[in-house]
Design a protein around this motif. Structure first.
Motif, PDB file in Angstrom:
ATOM      1  N   CYS A   1      11.346   8.609   1.137  1.00 21.19           N
ATOM      2  CA  CYS A   1      10.511   7.422   1.040  1.00 21.19           C
ATOM      3  C   CYS A   1      10.962   6.408   2.087  1.00 21.19           C
ATOM      4  O   CYS A   1      12.164   6.268   2.352  1.00 21.19           O
ATOM      5  CB  CYS A   1      10.644   6.827  -0.362  1.00 21.19           C
ATOM      6  SG  CYS A   1       9.766   5.274  -0.602  1.00 21.19           S
ATOM      7  N   VAL A   2       9.986   5.703   2.669  1.00 19.60           N
ATOM      8  CA  VAL A   2      10.289   4.633   3.609  1.00 19.60           C
ATOM      9  C   VAL A   2       9.237   3.534   3.435  1.00 19.60           C
ATOM     10  O   VAL A   2       8.086   3.811   3.112  1.00 19.60           O
ATOM     11  CB  VAL A   2      10.324   5.138   5.076  1.00 19.60           C
ATOM     12  CG1 VAL A   2       8.957   5.586   5.564  1.00 19.60           C
ATOM     13  CG2 VAL A   2      10.932   4.104   6.009  1.00 19.60           C
ATOM     14  N   TYR A   3       9.684   2.302   3.601  1.00 23.15           N
ATOM     15  CA  TYR A   3       8.796   1.140   3.581  1.00 23.15           C
ATOM     16  C   TYR A   3       8.712   0.601   5.002  1.00 23.15           C
ATOM     17  O   TYR A   3       9.745   0.432   5.664  1.00 23.15           O
ATOM     18  CB  TYR A   3       9.351   0.036   2.673  1.00 23.15           C
ATOM     19  CG  TYR A   3       9.365   0.404   1.208  1.00 23.15           C
ATOM     20  CD1 TYR A   3       8.399  -0.094   0.349  1.00 23.15           C
ATOM     21  CD2 TYR A   3      10.347   1.232   0.691  1.00 23.15           C
ATOM     22  CE1 TYR A   3       8.407   0.221  -1.000  1.00 23.15           C
ATOM     23  CE2 TYR A   3      10.361   1.561  -0.652  1.00 23.15           C
ATOM     24  CZ  TYR A   3       9.396   1.053  -1.490  1.00 23.15           C
ATOM     25  OH  TYR A   3       9.406   1.372  -2.825  1.00 23.15           O
ATOM     26  N   VAL A   4       7.504   0.322   5.469  1.00 19.26           N
ATOM     27  CA  VAL A   4       7.287  -0.182   6.819  1.00 19.26           C
ATOM     28  C   VAL A   4       6.576  -1.523   6.712  1.00 19.26           C
ATOM     29  O   VAL A   4       5.574  -1.655   6.007  1.00 19.26           O
ATOM     30  CB  VAL A   4       6.447   0.805   7.660  1.00 19.26           C
ATOM     31  CG1 VAL A   4       6.241   0.259   9.071  1.00 19.26           C
ATOM     32  CG2 VAL A   4       7.107   2.178   7.690  1.00 19.26           C
ATOM     33  N   ARG A   5       7.088  -2.519   7.422  1.00 23.70           N
ATOM     34  CA  ARG A   5       6.490  -3.855   7.410  1.00 23.70           C
ATOM     35  C   ARG A   5       5.560  -4.001   8.600  1.00 23.70           C
ATOM     36  O   ARG A   5       5.960  -3.822   9.757  1.00 23.70           O
ATOM     37  CB  ARG A   5       7.576  -4.927   7.463  1.00 23.70           C
ATOM     38  CG  ARG A   5       7.032  -6.330   7.345  1.00 23.70           C
ATOM     39  CD  ARG A   5       8.206  -7.321   7.269  1.00 23.70           C
ATOM     40  NE  ARG A   5       7.735  -8.652   7.003  1.00 23.70           N
ATOM     41  CZ  ARG A   5       7.413  -9.540   7.942  1.00 23.70           C
ATOM     42  NH1 ARG A   5       7.503  -9.219   9.217  1.00 23.70           N
ATOM     43  NH2 ARG A   5       7.012 -10.745   7.613  1.00 23.70           N
TER      44      ARG A   5
ATOM     45  N   TYR B   1       0.849  -1.177   0.000  1.00 22.44           N
ATOM     46  CA  TYR B   1       0.000   0.000   0.000  1.00 22.44           C
ATOM     47  C   TYR B   1       0.895   1.241   0.000  1.00 22.44           C
ATOM     48  O   TYR B   1       1.702   1.418   0.916  1.00 22.44           O
ATOM     49  CB  TYR B   1      -0.909   0.016   1.238  1.00 22.44           C
ATOM     50  CG  TYR B   1      -1.736  -1.248   1.370  1.00 22.44           C
ATOM     51  CD1 TYR B   1      -2.966  -1.371   0.739  1.00 22.44           C
ATOM     52  CD2 TYR B   1      -1.268  -2.334   2.115  1.00 22.44           C
ATOM     53  CE1 TYR B   1      -3.729  -2.528   0.843  1.00 22.44           C
ATOM     54  CE2 TYR B   1      -2.016  -3.499   2.224  1.00 22.44           C
ATOM     55  CZ  TYR B   1      -3.241  -3.591   1.587  1.00 22.44           C
ATOM     56  OH  TYR B   1      -3.982  -4.731   1.693  1.00 22.44           O
ATOM     57  N   GLY B   2       0.784   2.075  -1.028  1.00 26.22           N
ATOM     58  CA  GLY B   2       1.630   3.264  -1.152  1.00 26.22           C
ATOM     59  C   GLY B   2       0.852   4.534  -0.871  1.00 26.22           C
ATOM     60  O   GLY B   2      -0.273   4.702  -1.348  1.00 26.22           O
ATOM     61  N   PHE B   3       1.461   5.439  -0.102  1.00 22.46           N
ATOM     62  CA  PHE B   3       0.812   6.685   0.298  1.00 22.46           C
ATOM     63  C   PHE B   3       1.717   7.877   0.044  1.00 22.46           C
ATOM     64  O   PHE B   3       2.863   7.911   0.512  1.00 22.46           O
ATOM     65  CB  PHE B   3       0.489   6.669   1.799  1.00 22.46           C
ATOM     66  CG  PHE B   3      -0.458   5.587   2.200  1.00 22.46           C
ATOM     67  CD1 PHE B   3      -1.826   5.784   2.142  1.00 22.46           C
ATOM     68  CD2 PHE B   3       0.021   4.358   2.619  1.00 22.46           C
ATOM     69  CE1 PHE B   3      -2.700   4.775   2.503  1.00 22.46           C
ATOM     70  CE2 PHE B   3      -0.841   3.346   2.978  1.00 22.46           C
ATOM     71  CZ  PHE B   3      -2.213   3.560   2.915  1.00 22.46           C
ATOM     72  N   LEU B   4       1.190   8.849  -0.669  1.00 24.28           N
ATOM     73  CA  LEU B   4       1.841  10.144  -0.798  1.00 24.28           C
ATOM     74  C   LEU B   4       1.466  10.942   0.443  1.00 24.28           C
ATOM     75  O   LEU B   4       0.269  11.133   0.725  1.00 24.28           O
ATOM     76  CB  LEU B   4       1.358  10.857  -2.069  1.00 24.28           C
ATOM     77  CG  LEU B   4       1.878  12.265  -2.301  1.00 24.28           C
ATOM     78  CD1 LEU B   4       3.395  12.273  -2.458  1.00 24.28           C
ATOM     79  CD2 LEU B   4       1.205  12.868  -3.536  1.00 24.28           C
ATOM     80  N   VAL B   5       2.468  11.359   1.220  1.00 21.72           N
ATOM     81  CA  VAL B   5       2.221  12.090   2.471  1.00 21.72           C
ATOM     82  C   VAL B   5       2.991  13.403   2.452  1.00 21.72           C
ATOM     83  O   VAL B   5       3.977  13.552   1.728  1.00 21.72           O
ATOM     84  CB  VAL B   5       2.624  11.250   3.719  1.00 21.72           C
ATOM     85  CG1 VAL B   5       1.826   9.953   3.793  1.00 21.72           C
ATOM     86  CG2 VAL B   5       4.119  10.954   3.740  1.00 21.72           C
ATOM     87  N   ASP B   6       2.560  14.340   3.280  1.00 18.58           N
ATOM     88  CA  ASP B   6       3.290  15.602   3.390  1.00 18.58           C
ATOM     89  C   ASP B   6       4.489  15.427   4.330  1.00 18.58           C
ATOM     90  O   ASP B   6       4.622  14.413   5.029  1.00 18.58           O
ATOM     91  CB  ASP B   6       2.362  16.739   3.833  1.00 18.58           C
ATOM     92  CG  ASP B   6       1.678  16.495   5.171  1.00 18.58           C
ATOM     93  OD1 ASP B   6       2.167  15.655   5.975  1.00 18.58           O
ATOM     94  OD2 ASP B   6       0.649  17.135   5.423  1.00 18.58           O
TER      95      ASP B   6
ATOM     96  N   HIS C   1       2.371  -6.855   5.559  1.00 15.81           N
ATOM     97  CA  HIS C   1       2.059  -5.838   4.566  1.00 15.81           C
ATOM     98  C   HIS C   1       3.201  -4.829   4.500  1.00 15.81           C
ATOM     99  O   HIS C   1       3.879  -4.553   5.492  1.00 15.81           O
ATOM    100  CB  HIS C   1       0.770  -5.088   4.919  1.00 15.81           C
ATOM    101  CG  HIS C   1      -0.436  -5.960   4.972  1.00 15.81           C
ATOM    102  ND1 HIS C   1      -0.811  -6.801   3.950  1.00 15.81           N
ATOM    103  CD2 HIS C   1      -1.361  -6.114   5.956  1.00 15.81           C
ATOM    104  CE1 HIS C   1      -1.914  -7.435   4.291  1.00 15.81           C
ATOM    105  NE2 HIS C   1      -2.261  -7.043   5.514  1.00 15.81           N
ATOM    106  N   SER C   2       3.392  -4.259   3.317  1.00 14.14           N
ATOM    107  CA  SER C   2       4.398  -3.227   3.114  1.00 14.14           C
ATOM    108  C   SER C   2       3.670  -1.895   2.911  1.00 14.14           C
ATOM    109  O   SER C   2       2.946  -1.730   1.936  1.00 14.14           O
ATOM    110  CB  SER C   2       5.248  -3.545   1.885  1.00 14.14           C
ATOM    111  OG  SER C   2       6.152  -2.505   1.626  1.00 14.14           O
ATOM    112  N   TYR C   3       3.848  -0.984   3.871  1.00 13.01           N
ATOM    113  CA  TYR C   3       3.295   0.357   3.763  1.00 13.01           C
ATOM    114  C   TYR C   3       4.415   1.259   3.267  1.00 13.01           C
ATOM    115  O   TYR C   3       5.406   1.469   3.959  1.00 13.01           O
ATOM    116  CB  TYR C   3       2.758   0.846   5.099  1.00 13.01           C
ATOM    117  CG  TYR C   3       1.584   0.048   5.616  1.00 13.01           C
ATOM    118  CD1 TYR C   3       0.441  -0.133   4.842  1.00 13.01           C
ATOM    119  CD2 TYR C   3       1.618  -0.529   6.879  1.00 13.01           C
ATOM    120  CE1 TYR C   3      -0.637  -0.873   5.321  1.00 13.01           C
ATOM    121  CE2 TYR C   3       0.529  -1.257   7.359  1.00 13.01           C
ATOM    122  CZ  TYR C   3      -0.576  -1.431   6.576  1.00 13.01           C
ATOM    123  OH  TYR C   3      -1.655  -2.153   7.047  1.00 13.01           O
ATOM    124  N   GLU C   4       4.257   1.783   2.060  1.00 18.00           N
ATOM    125  CA  GLU C   4       5.253   2.687   1.471  1.00 18.00           C
ATOM    126  C   GLU C   4       4.765   4.111   1.645  1.00 18.00           C
ATOM    127  O   GLU C   4       3.644   4.442   1.254  1.00 18.00           O
ATOM    128  CB  GLU C   4       5.423   2.373  -0.017  1.00 18.00           C
ATOM    129  CG  GLU C   4       6.393   3.293  -0.721  1.00 18.00           C
ATOM    130  CD  GLU C   4       6.445   3.074  -2.221  1.00 18.00           C
ATOM    131  OE1 GLU C   4       7.284   3.705  -2.872  1.00 18.00           O
ATOM    132  OE2 GLU C   4       5.641   2.274  -2.748  1.00 18.00           O
TER     133      GLU C   4
END
Length: 134
Positions: free
Chosen positions: A116-120, A72-77, A125-128
């Protein structure tokens, strides 16, 4: 066959409203995700525990089936990204890293002038999370 128009094509009005996120335990999965992004866990709704991501989207955590890890990829501020890094710094047991090819190296990537960071998650699940869309 219909002739193509020279008029500019308008984008259709499509908004992702919700997605079901498989979890081993719906409450634990929702709490992890909400904690990561500084969101609130909603009241259970039927078999789901929802987390409202924004006005349009909820992640509905469901523990009724088999868990297949997703991405799941998220563009964040920038303030949200900084808050995520602070959250991760307080949780040494949470795996995160700069990219799939580098594993869970507990670092961030500088992506297209952003970060950018990926969190497991506990489910795998991989949260990008990234600050600049590529």
């Amino acid at each position: 066959m219909a002739a193509e128009s020279d008029a500019p094509r308008q984008e259709p009005s499509i908004v992702l409203n919700h997605t079901i996120v498989p979890a081993h335990d719906r409450a634990t999965g929702a709490a992890f995700f909400a904690g990561l992004l500084g969101l609130s866990v909603g009241d259970p709704a039927g078999p789901f525990v929802p987390v409202r991501v924004n006005r349009e989207l909820t992640f509905d955590f469901d523990d009724r089936g088999r868990v297949e890890p997703g991405h799941y990829g998220f563009l964040v501020d920038d303030p949200t990204f900084d808050a995520v890094l602070r959250w991760l710094a307080r949780r040494p047991g949470v795996e995160f890293g700069s990219g799939p090819e580098r594993g869970w190296d507990r670092d961030i990537d500088r992506l297209d002038g952003g970060r950018c960071v990926y969190v497991r998650s506990p489910e795998g699940h991989s949260y990008e999370l990234f600050t600049v869309a590529g």
